[in-house]
Design a protein around this motif. Structure first.
Motif, short mmCIF file in Angstrom:
data_model
loop_
_atom_site.label_atom_id
_atom_site.label_comp_id
_atom_site.label_asym_id
_atom_site.label_seq_id
_atom_site.Cartn_x
_atom_site.Cartn_y
_atom_site.Cartn_z
N LYS A 51 0.91 -1.44 0.08
CA LYS A 51 -0.02 0.16 0.02
C LYS A 51 0.97 1.28 -0.06
CE LYS A 51 -3.89 2.34 2.37
NZ LYS A 51 -4.83 2.16 3.50
N GLU A 52 0.72 2.00 -1.09
CA GLU A 52 1.83 3.05 -1.29
C GLU A 52 1.31 4.24 -0.41
OE1 GLU A 52 3.42 6.06 -4.93
OE2 GLU A 52 1.52 4.70 -5.20
N ASP A 53 2.35 4.84 0.16
CA ASP A 53 2.09 6.00 1.43
C ASP A 53 1.79 7.18 0.52
OD1 ASP A 53 2.21 7.32 3.54
OD2 ASP A 53 4.07 8.29 3.27
N THR A 54 0.99 8.03 1.15
CA THR A 54 0.30 9.34 0.62
C THR A 54 1.42 10.47 0.70
OG1 THR A 54 -1.07 9.80 2.42
CG2 THR A 54 -2.09 8.44 0.75
N TYR A 55 2.09 10.36 1.73
CA TYR A 55 2.83 11.29 2.23
C TYR A 55 2.18 12.62 2.60
CZ TYR A 55 6.64 8.87 -0.20
OH TYR A 55 7.27 7.40 -0.49
N PHE A 56 1.04 12.56 3.07
CA PHE A 56 0.37 13.45 3.87
C PHE A 56 0.82 13.62 5.43
CE2 PHE A 56 -2.90 13.42 0.54
CZ PHE A 56 -2.74 14.89 0.10
N ILE A 57 1.45 14.60 5.96
CA ILE A 57 1.75 14.37 7.43
C ILE A 57 0.53 14.06 8.25
CG2 ILE A 57 2.93 15.75 9.29
CD1 ILE A 57 4.51 15.34 6.94
N SER A 58 -0.46 14.36 7.80
CA SER A 58 -1.70 14.16 8.64
C SER A 58 -2.20 12.69 8.83
CB SER A 58 -3.19 15.00 8.02
OG SER A 58 -3.07 14.48 6.83
N HIS A 59 -1.70 11.99 7.92
CA HIS A 59 -1.83 10.68 8.03
C HIS A 59 -0.56 9.80 8.53
CE1 HIS A 59 -4.09 10.80 3.82
NE2 HIS A 59 -4.74 11.59 4.78
N LEU A 60 0.07 10.45 9.05
CA LEU A 60 1.31 9.80 9.79
C LEU A 60 0.77 9.42 11.29
CD1 LEU A 60 4.57 11.83 8.78
CD2 LEU A 60 3.78 9.46 7.83
N LYS A 61 1.35 8.35 11.98
CA LYS A 61 1.11 8.20 13.25
C LYS A 61 2.06 9.31 14.00
CE LYS A 61 0.92 3.07 12.46
NZ LYS A 61 1.68 1.82 12.53
N HIS A 62 1.63 9.30 15.46
CA HIS A 62 2.30 10.08 16.12
C HIS A 62 3.91 9.98 16.37
CE1 HIS A 62 3.00 13.00 19.66
NE2 HIS A 62 3.81 12.07 20.19
N SER A 63 4.16 8.65 16.47
CA SER A 63 5.54 8.33 16.18
C SER A 63 6.26 8.46 15.06
CB SER A 63 5.62 6.89 16.76
OG SER A 63 5.12 6.10 15.80
N GLU A 64 5.50 8.48 14.12
CA GLU A 64 6.09 8.77 12.61
C GLU A 64 6.44 10.38 12.44
OE1 GLU A 64 4.46 4.93 10.50
OE2 GLU A 64 3.43 6.84 10.23
N LYS A 65 5.36 10.98 12.86
CA LYS A 65 5.58 12.56 12.93
C LYS A 65 6.71 13.11 13.88
CE LYS A 65 0.66 13.84 12.26
NZ LYS A 65 -0.50 14.19 12.94
#
Length: 428
Positions: A51-65
Motif C-alpha cells: 500500500k503506497e504512502d500518500t505522504y500527507f503529514i496528517s496521515h502519519l502516526k504520532h511516532s512517525e511525525k
C-alpha cells in the motif's frame, strides 16, 4: 448481399466509442501446478499487497511525525554540506517548510522503519554517492548506449494511477558478442551502471514529490532469455545501487515471462530484500504477460511486444489515443462493429489479443442491401508473440467495419484491446 459470419458473442459499437470502459474481472483458469505457480502462491502468502504512502503529514502516526521532526533536527545538526544539501533539485531543509522535502525525507525514514539514526546514515551516504557519481548531471550525458535504448531499460508511459513505468529486459545479453561488448571488463560494467542510473533518473524527473501526488515509479522486468549467471555481477550492482540510494522509489515490481529458475534468483536476492520490498512484487509466468500488465497499465501504454498497443514512436506525439479493452473467452468468437461510417471515410484501427493463437479477420458491411460485404482482411491465424495489428481502410460507401477474433479452437480466455479513428472524406 452477403451475410456476415455468425458470432457467439456480439459487441456492437457506434462511432462514439467509450474509451473508459473496463474489462470484466478475469476468472482464474484451471492450470496444473508447476514450480513457478507454487512460487507465485508462496510469494502471495508471504508478501501482503503493498500500500503506497500518500505522504500527507496528517496521515502519519504520532511516532512517525516525531521521527520526521527528529530527522530534520538531526540533519540540521549534521555536517554543513548535509544540512545545505538538495536532492533532485529539492532543498532538504527549508525555512518555508517545503512539503517536497518532507516527501524525500519520509522515503529515507520508511526505508529504515522510521529509525532516525539509520535513516540519517543512509541519507548522508546517499548524498556522498550522488556527489561522487555525478548523479545530478548524468541525465544529460551521452553514454553511447543507443543500441540499448528502448530495448534493455527504458521509460514507457504510465500505469493506471499515473506512475511512470520503467521496463527492463536483459535477454539480448544471451548473445555472447553483445555481452562482451557491454560487460567485457570492469570499465564497461561501470559505464553500463551509469547508463542504468541515467534511465532511472529520467523516470524520477517525471515524479511530483508532493503529498498525494505520484512519487514513485513502476518497474517491469522481463526475465525471458535472461542469462542469469553472466549477469549476476551487474544485477547485484544495480540492486545495491538502487536500494542504497533510491529508497521507496518503486511502487511495484512486476516480473514477467518468469522461467522455472526464478526460484533460484529469488532465493539469491531474498535475503537482501526487506519485507516491504517483497510486498511490491507481482510475478507472472510465461504466457500471462498481457493479462498481468493490463491489470496495472492501460493497453495503449503497454509496449506492443508485451501484448499492448504502444509503439516507440507513439509517445513522441503526445498522450496516445485511449483503447477499449475486452475479453475473449475460450470457445468464443467476438465481433466488434464500428458503425456509422460514411462513404469515402478512412478508418484506421489497432487491435491486439494477448497471446493471440486465434483467427482474425475484418469485413466491411455496406448499409445498402444491394451491396456486397468486402473482405478487408481475410481470415488468418495469428501466432503467439505477434504484435498488434495496425491497418486502415477507405470505405467505398456508407456502412460498418466488423473486426472478428475467433477463439473457438481454444479453451483459454484472452485479454484484448482495440482503438480506431474515422476520418471523413474531404470535399473540394
Amino acid at each position: 448481399m452477403e451475410s456476415a459470419s455468425p458470432i457467439s458473442k456480439y459487441q456492437p459499437l457506434h462511432f462514439q466509442q467509450d474509451d473508459d470502459c473496463a474489462s470484466p474481472k478475469p476468472s482464474a483458469p484451471h492450470i496444473k501446478k508447476s514450480l513457478v505457480n507454487t512460487l507465485m502462491e508462496a510469494a502471495a502468502l508471504r508478501s501482503p499487497s503493498f500500500k503506497e504512502d500518500t505522504y500527507f503529514i496528517s496521515h502519519l502516526k504520532h511516532s512517525e511525525k516525531k521521527a520526521l521532526s527528529d530527522f530534520k533536527h538531526s540533519l540540521a545538526s549534521s555536517s554543513a554540506s548535509a544540512a545545505a544539501a538538495s536532492m533532485w533539485g529539492i532543498p532538504l531543509l527549508s525555512d518555508a517548510g517545503d512539503d517536497r522535502a518532507d516527501v524525500v525525507l519520509l522515503k529515507f525514514l520508511r526505508a529504515r522503519d522510521f529509525k532516525v539514526g539509520d535513516a540519517l546514515h543512509m541519507l548522508e551516504k546517499c548524498l556522498g554517492w550522488r556527489k561522487e557519481f555525478g548523479a545530478d548531471d548524468v541525465v544529460e550525458e551521452d553514454l553511447g548506449f543507443k543500441e540499448l535504448e528502448g530495448v534493455v531499460a527504458y521509460m514507457n508511459g504510465f500505469d493506471r494511477q499515473g506512475h511512470p513505468v520503467c521496463y527492463n529486459a536483459y535477454g539480448v545479453f544471451k548473445d555472447r558478442e553483445m555481452y562482451e561488448r557491454i560487460f567485457g571488463d570492469d570499465e564497461k560494467l561501470q559505464r553500463f551502471l551509469r547508463w542504468r542510473v541515467q534511465v532511472l533518473e529520467r523516470g524520477i524527473k517525471l515524479l511530483h514529490f508532493k503529498p498525494g501526488g505520484v512519487n514513485s515509479i513502476i518497474q517491469v522486468t522481463d526475465l525471458k532469455d535472461m542469462p542469469k549467471r553472466e549477469l549476476r555481477a551487474a544485477s547485484n550492482h544495480i540492486l545495491s545501487l538502487f536500494q542504497d540510494n533510491y529508497p521507496e522509489m518503486v511502487a511495484r515490481k512486476i516480473f514477467i515471462n518468469v522461467p522455472w529458475y526464478f526460484s533460484v534468483l529469488y532465493s539469491m536476492f531474498s535475503p537482501f530484500l526487506t519485507q516491504r520490498t517483497k510486498s511490491k512484487f507481482v510475478i507472472s509466468k510465461e504466457g500471462n504477460v498481457a493479462e498481468t500488465l493490463y491489470k496495472f497499465i492501460r493497453p495503449e501504454y503497454v509496449p506492443v511486444q508485451y501484448g499492448g498497443l504502444s509503439r516507440p514512436s507513439d509517445l513522441h506525439n503526445g498522450p496516445p489515443k485511449p483503447a477499449s479493452e475486452f475479453t475473449v473467452k475460450g470457445g468464443e468468437k467476438v465481433n466488434i462493429q464500428i458503425e456509422g461510417i460514411e462513404g469515402g471515410a478512412t478508418i484506421t484501427w489497432d487491435i491486439v489479443v494477448g497471446g493471440w493463437e486465434l483467427e482474425y479477420s475484418v469485413e466491411f458491411v455496406p448499409n445498402a442491401e444491394s451491396s456486397y460485404t468486402i473482405a478487408v482482411e481475410k481470415p488468418r491465424r495469428i501466432a503467439a508473440g505477434e504484435e498488434a495489428v495496425h491497418n486502415s481502410f477507405k470505405s467505398p460507401e456508407a456502412g460498418k467495419l466488423v473486426l472478428s477474433v475467433d477463439n473457438t479452437a481454444s479453451r483459454k480466455r484472452k485479454v484484448a484491446a482495440y482503438r480506431y479513428l474515422v476520418r471523413k472524406s474531404s470535399t473540394i
